[in-house]
Motif scaffolding. Structure first.
Motif, PDB file in Angstrom:
ATOM      1  N   TYR A   6      19.810  32.363  23.395  1.00 53.69           N
ATOM      2  CA  TYR A   6      19.558  32.993  22.096  1.00 53.69           C
ATOM      3  C   TYR A   6      19.118  34.442  22.271  1.00 53.69           C
ATOM      4  O   TYR A   6      18.207  34.736  23.054  1.00 53.69           O
ATOM      5  CB  TYR A   6      18.473  32.206  21.379  1.00 53.69           C
ATOM      6  CG  TYR A   6      18.055  32.786  20.059  1.00 53.69           C
ATOM      7  CD1 TYR A   6      18.835  32.598  18.927  1.00 53.69           C
ATOM      8  CD2 TYR A   6      16.881  33.511  19.940  1.00 53.69           C
ATOM      9  CE1 TYR A   6      18.453  33.129  17.710  1.00 53.69           C
ATOM     10  CE2 TYR A   6      16.492  34.043  18.722  1.00 53.69           C
ATOM     11  CZ  TYR A   6      17.279  33.847  17.613  1.00 53.69           C
ATOM     12  OH  TYR A   6      16.901  34.368  16.418  1.00 53.69           O
ATOM     13  N   ILE A   7      19.733  35.313  21.526  1.00 56.14           N
ATOM     14  CA  ILE A   7      19.271  36.697  21.458  1.00 56.14           C
ATOM     15  C   ILE A   7      19.085  37.042  19.987  1.00 56.14           C
ATOM     16  O   ILE A   7      20.044  37.099  19.221  1.00 56.14           O
ATOM     17  CB  ILE A   7      20.264  37.666  22.123  1.00 56.14           C
ATOM     18  CG1 ILE A   7      20.459  37.255  23.584  1.00 56.14           C
ATOM     19  CG2 ILE A   7      19.741  39.100  22.053  1.00 56.14           C
ATOM     20  CD1 ILE A   7      21.398  38.135  24.344  1.00 56.14           C
ATOM     21  N   GLY A   8      17.832  37.235  19.612  1.00 57.44           N
ATOM     22  CA  GLY A   8      17.496  37.360  18.197  1.00 57.44           C
ATOM     23  C   GLY A   8      18.103  38.548  17.504  1.00 57.44           C
ATOM     24  O   GLY A   8      18.349  38.506  16.306  1.00 57.44           O
ATOM     25  N   TYR A   9      18.319  39.655  18.259  1.00 62.04           N
ATOM     26  CA  TYR A   9      18.802  40.855  17.568  1.00 62.04           C
ATOM     27  C   TYR A   9      20.320  40.877  17.411  1.00 62.04           C
ATOM     28  O   TYR A   9      20.867  41.803  16.833  1.00 62.04           O
ATOM     29  CB  TYR A   9      18.302  42.137  18.237  1.00 62.04           C
ATOM     30  CG  TYR A   9      18.499  42.215  19.736  1.00 62.04           C
ATOM     31  CD1 TYR A   9      19.754  42.366  20.289  1.00 62.04           C
ATOM     32  CD2 TYR A   9      17.395  42.147  20.587  1.00 62.04           C
ATOM     33  CE1 TYR A   9      19.922  42.452  21.655  1.00 62.04           C
ATOM     34  CE2 TYR A   9      17.550  42.236  21.967  1.00 62.04           C
ATOM     35  CZ  TYR A   9      18.812  42.389  22.502  1.00 62.04           C
ATOM     36  OH  TYR A   9      18.973  42.472  23.848  1.00 62.04           O
ATOM     37  N   LEU A  10      20.997  39.852  17.929  1.00 60.33           N
ATOM     38  CA  LEU A  10      22.434  39.765  17.667  1.00 60.33           C
ATOM     39  C   LEU A  10      22.643  39.203  16.263  1.00 60.33           C
ATOM     40  O   LEU A  10      21.783  38.483  15.743  1.00 60.33           O
ATOM     41  CB  LEU A  10      23.103  38.878  18.714  1.00 60.33           C
ATOM     42  CG  LEU A  10      23.041  39.415  20.157  1.00 60.33           C
ATOM     43  CD1 LEU A  10      23.790  38.486  21.097  1.00 60.33           C
ATOM     44  CD2 LEU A  10      23.605  40.826  20.241  1.00 60.33           C
ATOM     45  N   PRO A  11      23.775  39.517  15.641  1.00 60.06           N
ATOM     46  CA  PRO A  11      23.961  39.122  14.227  1.00 60.06           C
ATOM     47  C   PRO A  11      23.919  37.613  13.999  1.00 60.06           C
ATOM     48  O   PRO A  11      23.423  37.148  12.986  1.00 60.06           O
ATOM     49  CB  PRO A  11      25.330  39.688  13.862  1.00 60.06           C
ATOM     50  CG  PRO A  11      25.683  40.639  14.938  1.00 60.06           C
ATOM     51  CD  PRO A  11      24.907  40.292  16.154  1.00 60.06           C
ATOM     52  N   LEU A  21      18.603  24.431  14.997  1.00 59.50           N
ATOM     53  CA  LEU A  21      17.506  25.126  14.315  1.00 59.50           C
ATOM     54  C   LEU A  21      17.392  24.695  12.859  1.00 59.50           C
ATOM     55  O   LEU A  21      16.298  24.545  12.318  1.00 59.50           O
ATOM     56  CB  LEU A  21      17.722  26.640  14.402  1.00 59.50           C
ATOM     57  CG  LEU A  21      17.606  27.209  15.813  1.00 59.50           C
ATOM     58  CD1 LEU A  21      18.009  28.671  15.835  1.00 59.50           C
ATOM     59  CD2 LEU A  21      16.194  27.038  16.337  1.00 59.50           C
TER      60      LEU A  21
ATOM     61  N   ASN B  11      16.327  42.493  11.398  1.00 57.41           N
ATOM     62  CA  ASN B  11      17.713  42.204  11.769  1.00 57.41           C
ATOM     63  C   ASN B  11      18.097  40.931  11.026  1.00 57.41           C
ATOM     64  O   ASN B  11      17.232  40.266  10.435  1.00 57.41           O
ATOM     65  CB  ASN B  11      17.876  42.076  13.297  1.00 57.41           C
ATOM     66  CG  ASN B  11      17.024  40.970  13.871  1.00 57.41           C
ATOM     67  OD1 ASN B  11      16.945  39.892  13.305  1.00 57.41           O
ATOM     68  ND2 ASN B  11      16.376  41.245  14.998  1.00 57.41           N
ATOM     69  N   PRO B  12      19.375  40.599  10.986  1.00 58.41           N
ATOM     70  CA  PRO B  12      19.809  39.467  10.135  1.00 58.41           C
ATOM     71  C   PRO B  12      19.061  38.160  10.448  1.00 58.41           C
ATOM     72  O   PRO B  12      18.712  37.408   9.545  1.00 58.41           O
ATOM     73  CB  PRO B  12      21.294  39.338  10.461  1.00 58.41           C
ATOM     74  CG  PRO B  12      21.694  40.703  10.910  1.00 58.41           C
ATOM     75  CD  PRO B  12      20.509  41.281  11.606  1.00 58.41           C
ATOM     76  N   GLN B  13      18.823  37.910  11.730  1.00 55.30           N
ATOM     77  CA  GLN B  13      18.181  36.628  12.061  1.00 55.30           C
ATOM     78  C   GLN B  13      16.714  36.606  11.637  1.00 55.30           C
ATOM     79  O   GLN B  13      16.189  35.578  11.216  1.00 55.30           O
ATOM     80  CB  GLN B  13      18.340  36.360  13.562  1.00 55.30           C
ATOM     81  CG  GLN B  13      19.808  36.230  13.928  1.00 55.30           C
ATOM     82  CD  GLN B  13      20.022  35.407  15.178  1.00 55.30           C
ATOM     83  OE1 GLN B  13      19.372  34.408  15.384  1.00 55.30           O
ATOM     84  NE2 GLN B  13      20.952  35.847  16.000  1.00 55.30           N
ATOM     85  N   PRO B  79      14.496  30.222  19.823  1.00 59.59           N
ATOM     86  CA  PRO B  79      14.685  31.076  18.631  1.00 59.59           C
ATOM     87  C   PRO B  79      13.489  31.038  17.676  1.00 59.59           C
ATOM     88  O   PRO B  79      13.238  32.002  16.966  1.00 59.59           O
ATOM     89  CB  PRO B  79      15.940  30.479  17.968  1.00 59.59           C
ATOM     90  CG  PRO B  79      16.687  29.853  19.097  1.00 59.59           C
ATOM     91  CD  PRO B  79      15.635  29.322  20.031  1.00 59.59           C
ATOM     92  N   LEU B  80      12.758  29.918  17.664  1.00 58.21           N
ATOM     93  CA  LEU B  80      11.598  29.849  16.777  1.00 58.21           C
ATOM     94  C   LEU B  80      10.492  30.769  17.282  1.00 58.21           C
ATOM     95  O   LEU B  80       9.655  31.244  16.526  1.00 58.21           O
ATOM     96  CB  LEU B  80      11.069  28.406  16.687  1.00 58.21           C
ATOM     97  CG  LEU B  80      12.049  27.398  16.101  1.00 58.21           C
ATOM     98  CD1 LEU B  80      11.463  25.996  16.142  1.00 58.21           C
ATOM     99  CD2 LEU B  80      12.393  27.768  14.659  1.00 58.21           C
ATOM    100  N   TYR B  82      11.089  33.613  18.774  1.00 54.61           N
ATOM    101  CA  TYR B  82      11.534  34.998  18.636  1.00 54.61           C
ATOM    102  C   TYR B  82      10.774  35.741  17.550  1.00 54.61           C
ATOM    103  O   TYR B  82      10.382  36.893  17.717  1.00 54.61           O
ATOM    104  CB  TYR B  82      13.044  35.007  18.341  1.00 54.61           C
ATOM    105  CG  TYR B  82      13.593  36.365  18.020  1.00 54.61           C
ATOM    106  CD1 TYR B  82      13.612  37.372  18.978  1.00 54.61           C
ATOM    107  CD2 TYR B  82      14.083  36.659  16.752  1.00 54.61           C
ATOM    108  CE1 TYR B  82      14.109  38.622  18.686  1.00 54.61           C
ATOM    109  CE2 TYR B  82      14.585  37.904  16.450  1.00 54.61           C
ATOM    110  CZ  TYR B  82      14.596  38.883  17.425  1.00 54.61           C
ATOM    111  OH  TYR B  82      15.084  40.127  17.133  1.00 54.61           O
ATOM    112  N   GLY B 294      14.795  39.216  24.029  1.00 52.40           N
ATOM    113  CA  GLY B 294      16.025  39.907  24.431  1.00 52.40           C
ATOM    114  C   GLY B 294      15.805  41.227  25.136  1.00 52.40           C
ATOM    115  O   GLY B 294      16.755  42.019  25.253  1.00 52.40           O
TER     116      GLY B 294
END
Lengths: 251, 346
Positions: A6-11, A21, B11-13, B79-80, B82, B294
């Motif tokens: 996972y890379i959070g800053y990717l769209p 999730l 950012n979108p996420q 991801p949680l 992040y 990241g």
């Protein structure tokens, strides 16, 4: 899916991770909502007491001073004991300073009703006391009846009369302790709340042996189970316990 | 990454994360107050709101504390983590509103300054059952404020990652204070076993997950001693997955030994941003990528690509007979190393 990185800053994220999730988030939210429902359903302590917040009414009667300021209102039939309304002031303050200069006088005043069980209190609107007849012309006080109930040893909890009678729910027990301390410290009359085996509540306004205020003396014992022995007296529909607060015992 | 500072690096996420969080909180509070009034028509709105805010903050704190060990047990939870800072700030805001409500309800409009009353209203420090619970909540709120106020990367960069991390570990002290705040407060009045049971279950969950995660990693901090020529034998080269790292504790520090194709490099496993576990990251586009947020580093030099300025210490690596040997002396952060190269299989 194990190798999803996972890379959070990717769209976007990978579909597998996204689905995981989504499931996790929904499960956490559902668990929280179930917990909320359980907590709400099992809550207790909300009495049927009422504080008519925002509703101001007019009252006419005779003021009684002392540690428990009251307004005695004649019954319509002009017979029997007058109705009594314990008076308090706005916020966490007693009505003593406003009532004392006019004690014994017949007055008109306005305030907000607070009631629970068969007890009624009025939060006095500041500056609303209008003297109708000076002390010498008032007749109601002379019709007050005093009934000696003898020496009693009581076990219960000291509460501030204003919150317990309806301003706060719950207005007793430990979560409310700090508020009760503030109210009693500010002059709201302290009450020893005694419950019988059936849960019926009796209210004893605490005063010293000579009828003075004991507010500052009882502060350390508020919202705790205590025992106290004193002389119980019923007057104007209210019950008082004349006792030495130094003899308060923690249970 | 940290070229400059913005209030929130949207950012979108992150937006999706925050939308879900906001809606979830509104749903929780709406349900608590709405169902509260339906089941208890004589209840007061202040009390229901006070309890709804307090319980939502406490539940959110449990979620926040569980994310760390969950992510260590299963990387799909990463991801949680992040955007965990937004959870933390939201939790602080809920706790703040709860506290302000409580301060007004229980201490304002009286004969003493409410903030003074908070600390002197109950002086039964000699009794566990009657111990003042509100100052415990105030102490926890002060810690949560400190954490929320320093949650931005500006503070992370200026305090340094170890200091920032130590500061934010105070969340465990805040949690302990809040468990006592709840146990010595509302649980003294709400005697339903459900309330006490949920607090205990939450405590068991948080402690249990941390213990299990710690147990799983118990071997990781076992120090590897240097062998011949003062080099530490970490593993065989084929034990390192492609694009991933093997983490070993050398000279008291976790070192991430990465393999990309036939080349092997080693850097400190602590990301300069929040001390994240670089060794659990992977090489993407030729750069070591931290699994938490990241952040990226060149495997040979330990430097973030320009214009970013983060640097991590690097280690000299030698390959001998298929074994990966690491010099235990770290080179200063950002020091270029020559990667060790395995021979091409014939």
């Amino acid at each position: 899916m194990k190798d999803d990185f996972y890379i959070g800053y990717l769209p976007t994220t990978t579909p597998g991770l996204g689905a995981f999730l989504k499931r996790t988030g929904l499960a956490y939210l559902a668990a929280c909502l179930v917990v909320a429902l359980g907590l709400v359903a099992s809550m207790g302590g909300f009495s049927s007491a009422v504080f008519e917040y925002g509703v101001e009414r007019d009252f006419e009667g005779t003021l009684v001073g002392g540690p428990v300021p009251m307004l005695l209102v004649d019954r319509p039939s002009s017979e029997g004991e007058p109705s009594s309304y314990v008076l308090t002031a706005f916020g966490k303050f007693g009505a003593g300073p406003e009532v004392e200069p006019h004690a014994g006088a017949r007055v008109r005043l306005s305030g907000t009703l607070i009631y629970r069980d068969d007890r009624t209190m009025v939060e006095l609107s500041a500056g609303s006391i209008e003297v109708l007849a000076p002390v010498a012309l008032s007749r109601t006080v002379s019709t007050e009846r005093t009934e000696e109930l003898g020496e009693l040893t009581l076990e219960g909890e000291i509460v501030d009369s204003k919150c317990y009678l309806g301003v706060m729910k719950p207005g007793n027990l430990k979560p409310h302790r700090a508020c009760a301390v503030r109210c009693i410290s500010g002059g709201v009359p302290p009450v020893l709340l005694v419950r019988d085996d059936a849960g019926h509540a009796s209210y004893f306004f605490l005063v010293s042996e000579d009828g003075g205020a004991v507010n500052s003396e009882v502060l350390d014992h508020v919202a705790e189970p205590v025992r106290l022995t004193g002389r119980a007296v019923r007057r104007s529909g209210q019950t008082f316990l004349y006792a030495n607060p130094a003899e308060l015992q923690r249970l | 990454m940290s070229q400059g500072y913005r209030a929130v690096g949207w950012n979108p996420q992150k937006k999706t994360y925050d939308r879900v969080l906001g809606l979830g909180l509104l749903l929780y509070l709406g349900l608590f107050v709405g169902v509260g009034f339906a089941l208890h028509p004589t209840a007061t709105a202040e009390t229901l709101l006070l309890r709804g805010l307090g319980t939502s903050a406490f539940l959110l704190l449990h979620g926040i504390l569980c994310i760390g060990p969950l992510a260590r047990l299963d990387r799909r939870f990463l991801p949680l983590l992040y955007n965990r800072r937004h959870l933390g700030v939201s939790m602080f805001l809920l706790a703040l509103v709860h506290s302000v409500f409580a301060l007004i309800q229980f201490h304002a409009l009286g004969d003493q300054n409410p903030l003074v009353s908070l600390f002197v209203g109950n002086t039964r420090f000699d009794s566990l059952a009657h111990f003042p619970f509100q100052p415990l909540g105030a102490a926890a709120l002060a810690i949560l404020f400190l954490m929320a106020a320093t949650s931005h990367d500006f503070w992370l960069a200026n305090l340094s990652a170890p200091v920032w991390k130590a500061l934010h570990m105070l969340v465990y002290l805040a949690y302990a204070l809040l468990v006592m705040h709840v146990g010595l407060g509302i649980l003294q009045a709400e005697t339903s076993p459900l309330w006490a049971g949920l607090v205990l279950a939450g405590l068991a969950l948080v402690l249990g997950l941390h213990l299990v995660a710690g147990w799983r990693e118990r071997g990781l901090d076992r120090e590897l001693a240097p062998g011949d020529a003062g080099l530490v034998d970490v593993c065989a080269i084929d034990e390192i997955p492609e694009g991933r790292a093997r983490v070993a504790t050398i000279s008291g520090e976790r070192v991430a030994v990465f393999r990309e194709g036939l080349t092997v490099t080693a850097v400190s496993s602590l990301c300069q941003h929040q001390n994240g576990p670089l060794g659990e990251g992977r090489i993407l586009d030729g750069l070591i990528t931290c699994p938490w947020h990241g952040y990226q580093y060149d495997p040979c030099s330990g430097r973030s690509p320009a214009p970013f300025t983060e640097r991590v210490p690097t280690f000299r690596v030698v390959l001998r007979s298929g074994r990966v040997l690491v010099d235990p002396t770290p080179s200063p952060a950002g020091t270029e190393q020559v990667p060790a190269c395995a021979e091409q299989p014939q």
